[in-house]
Scaffold this motif. Structure first.
Motif, PDB file in Angstrom:
ATOM      1  N   VAL A  84      43.222  37.325  35.209  1.00 54.95           N
ATOM      2  CA  VAL A  84      42.077  36.958  36.057  1.00 54.95           C
ATOM      3  C   VAL A  84      42.555  36.385  37.387  1.00 54.95           C
ATOM      4  CG1 VAL A  84      40.130  35.357  36.253  1.00 54.95           C
ATOM      5  CG2 VAL A  84      40.472  36.638  34.147  1.00 54.95           C
ATOM      6  N   LEU A  85      43.595  35.545  37.344  1.00 56.90           N
ATOM      7  CA  LEU A  85      44.089  34.946  38.583  1.00 56.90           C
ATOM      8  C   LEU A  85      44.655  35.996  39.533  1.00 56.90           C
ATOM      9  CD1 LEU A  85      45.863  31.719  37.262  1.00 56.90           C
ATOM     10  CD2 LEU A  85      43.773  31.829  38.626  1.00 56.90           C
ATOM     11  N   PHE A  86      45.434  36.910  39.004  1.00 51.74           N
ATOM     12  CA  PHE A  86      46.103  37.882  39.877  1.00 51.74           C
ATOM     13  C   PHE A  86      45.217  39.077  40.225  1.00 51.74           C
ATOM     14  CE2 PHE A  86      49.858  35.764  38.080  1.00 51.74           C
ATOM     15  CZ  PHE A  86      50.538  35.479  39.243  1.00 51.74           C
ATOM     16  N   LEU A  89      40.912  37.136  41.238  1.00 56.47           N
ATOM     17  CA  LEU A  89      40.945  36.151  42.314  1.00 56.47           C
ATOM     18  C   LEU A  89      41.945  36.501  43.407  1.00 56.47           C
ATOM     19  CD1 LEU A  89      40.662  32.875  40.189  1.00 56.47           C
ATOM     20  CD2 LEU A  89      38.839  34.257  41.218  1.00 56.47           C
ATOM     21  N   ASN A  90      42.670  37.591  43.219  1.00 57.37           N
ATOM     22  CA  ASN A  90      43.593  38.120  44.226  1.00 57.37           C
ATOM     23  C   ASN A  90      44.692  37.121  44.613  1.00 57.37           C
ATOM     24  OD1 ASN A  90      42.260  40.627  44.457  1.00 57.37           O
ATOM     25  ND2 ASN A  90      40.761  39.754  45.892  1.00 57.37           N
ATOM     26  N   TYR A  91      45.140  36.362  43.645  1.00 64.67           N
ATOM     27  CA  TYR A  91      46.309  35.516  43.870  1.00 64.67           C
ATOM     28  C   TYR A  91      47.565  36.375  43.765  1.00 64.67           C
ATOM     29  CZ  TYR A  91      43.903  30.996  43.746  1.00 64.67           C
ATOM     30  OH  TYR A  91      43.112  29.920  44.035  1.00 64.67           O
ATOM     31  N   ASN A  92      48.591  36.002  44.522  1.00 71.01           N
ATOM     32  CA  ASN A  92      49.887  36.622  44.315  1.00 71.01           C
ATOM     33  C   ASN A  92      50.833  35.609  43.676  1.00 71.01           C
ATOM     34  OD1 ASN A  92      51.007  35.010  46.480  1.00 71.01           O
ATOM     35  ND2 ASN A  92      50.072  36.468  47.906  1.00 71.01           N
ATOM     36  N   PHE A  93      52.002  36.088  43.279  1.00 71.80           N
ATOM     37  CA  PHE A  93      52.903  35.243  42.509  1.00 71.80           C
ATOM     38  C   PHE A  93      53.415  34.055  43.327  1.00 71.80           C
ATOM     39  CE2 PHE A  93      57.190  34.167  41.006  1.00 71.80           C
ATOM     40  CZ  PHE A  93      56.887  33.814  39.692  1.00 71.80           C
ATOM     41  N   ASN A 183      46.678  49.155  38.483  1.00 68.92           N
ATOM     42  CA  ASN A 183      48.027  48.723  38.799  1.00 68.92           C
ATOM     43  C   ASN A 183      48.797  48.356  37.534  1.00 68.92           C
ATOM     44  OD1 ASN A 183      46.874  46.322  38.043  1.00 68.92           O
ATOM     45  ND2 ASN A 183      46.687  45.540  40.126  1.00 68.92           N
ATOM     46  N   PHE A 184      50.056  47.963  37.737  1.00 71.83           N
ATOM     47  CA  PHE A 184      50.930  47.673  36.602  1.00 71.83           C
ATOM     48  C   PHE A 184      50.441  46.466  35.798  1.00 71.83           C
ATOM     49  CE2 PHE A 184      54.592  45.338  34.876  1.00 71.83           C
ATOM     50  CZ  PHE A 184      55.085  46.299  34.010  1.00 71.83           C
ATOM     51  N   LEU A 185      49.902  45.460  36.481  1.00 73.89           N
ATOM     52  CA  LEU A 185      49.441  44.257  35.783  1.00 73.89           C
ATOM     53  C   LEU A 185      48.298  44.577  34.834  1.00 73.89           C
ATOM     54  CD1 LEU A 185      49.612  41.190  35.408  1.00 73.89           C
ATOM     55  CD2 LEU A 185      47.992  40.954  37.305  1.00 73.89           C
TER      56      LEU A 185
END
Length: 246
Positions: A84-86, A89-93, A183-185
């Motif tokens: 959900v975060l990545f 919410l479009n967070y990156n690492f 995507n991969f995630l």
């Protein structure tokens, strides 16, 4: 030898002794026993081991089969939160990592200074250290799985099982198409959720799943026989011998 000591009486006495030692259950006919035996033999993909042993029989199998519900649910919730975060919410690492470090430093700063004001003696702030063995174990595990997967693909490609080879090629091609959709995630998250739901579902309803799959395969075979008898066999084939004679 007494008159009652005959082979038939001996066999009957042995069967009675065996029946007395077995817990009494509902009586089954010969056809029910034969059905149960055939059901045990016709497991999915010809397996003869339990799902727990097929998955390795260790702690990872316990987690995938929800032997410890707290650990399994915690891992599933953690994977969902990361996805959900990545993804949503479009967070990156890097952003998430720096935010976590900032919050951690803020908590330690407040702890170290507030304790000194209240107790007049600064309390020792706990240190968070990740063991080196954890990184080594993760690297060894991932490397072993990657090498085993590559060796399996090489064995299939160099073997003579054409059917298995085509199935693997079709699976890789389908995975490549699915990779264009997300995507991969997301693919990794779907695989993680499937690994934590499908094995436990199959372990609980293995007979129903086996019957459904074998019925589906039987229907596909019947459709192929109809196609073969109705279309494929009617395709004219050239007479090679006559061509050579000419």
């Amino acid at each position: 030898m007494p008159e009652n000591t005959t082979p038939e009486n001996i066999l009957n006495s042995i069967m009675e002794t065996f029946a007395d030692s077995v817990p009494r259950q509902k009586s089954a006919t010969f056809f029910e026993v034969e059905t149960s035996v055939s059901a045990q033999m016709n497991r999915l993909f010809g397996r003869q081991k339990s799902i727990h042993k097929v998955l390795g029989g260790g702690k990872s199998a316990d987690v995938l089969l929800w032997r410890n519900k707290k650990i399994s649910s915690g891992m599933l919730v953690g994977a969902t939160a990361i996805w959900v975060l990545f993804e949503w919410l479009n967070y990156n690492f890097l952003t998430l990592g720096f935010l976590v470090l900032s919050v951690g430093m803020l908590i330690q700063f407040v702890w170290a200074n507030a304790s000194g004001l209240v107790n007049r003696s600064q309390s020792k702030v706990p240190r968070l250290l990740i063991p080196d063995e954890l990184f080594v174990n993760v690297a060894v595990t991932v490397g072993a799985e990657v090498n085993r997967f590559l060796s399996y693909l090489q064995d299939v490609s160099t073997g003579r099982n054409v059917k298995l080879f085509l199935m693997i090629i079709a699976s890789l091609w389908a995975a490549a198409i699915i990779g264009t959709w997300c995507n991969f995630l997301t693919v990794a998250y779907i695989g993680f959720v499937a690994a934590h739901t499908l094995p436990v579902f199959y372990e609980k309803y293995d007979d129903q799943v086996d019957n459904f799959i074998y019925n589906l395969l039987g229907q596909l075979q019947n459709q192929y026989r109809k196609l073969d008898s109705g279309v494929l066999r009617r395709i004219p084939k050239g007479n090679i011998k006559s061509k050579k004679s000419n």
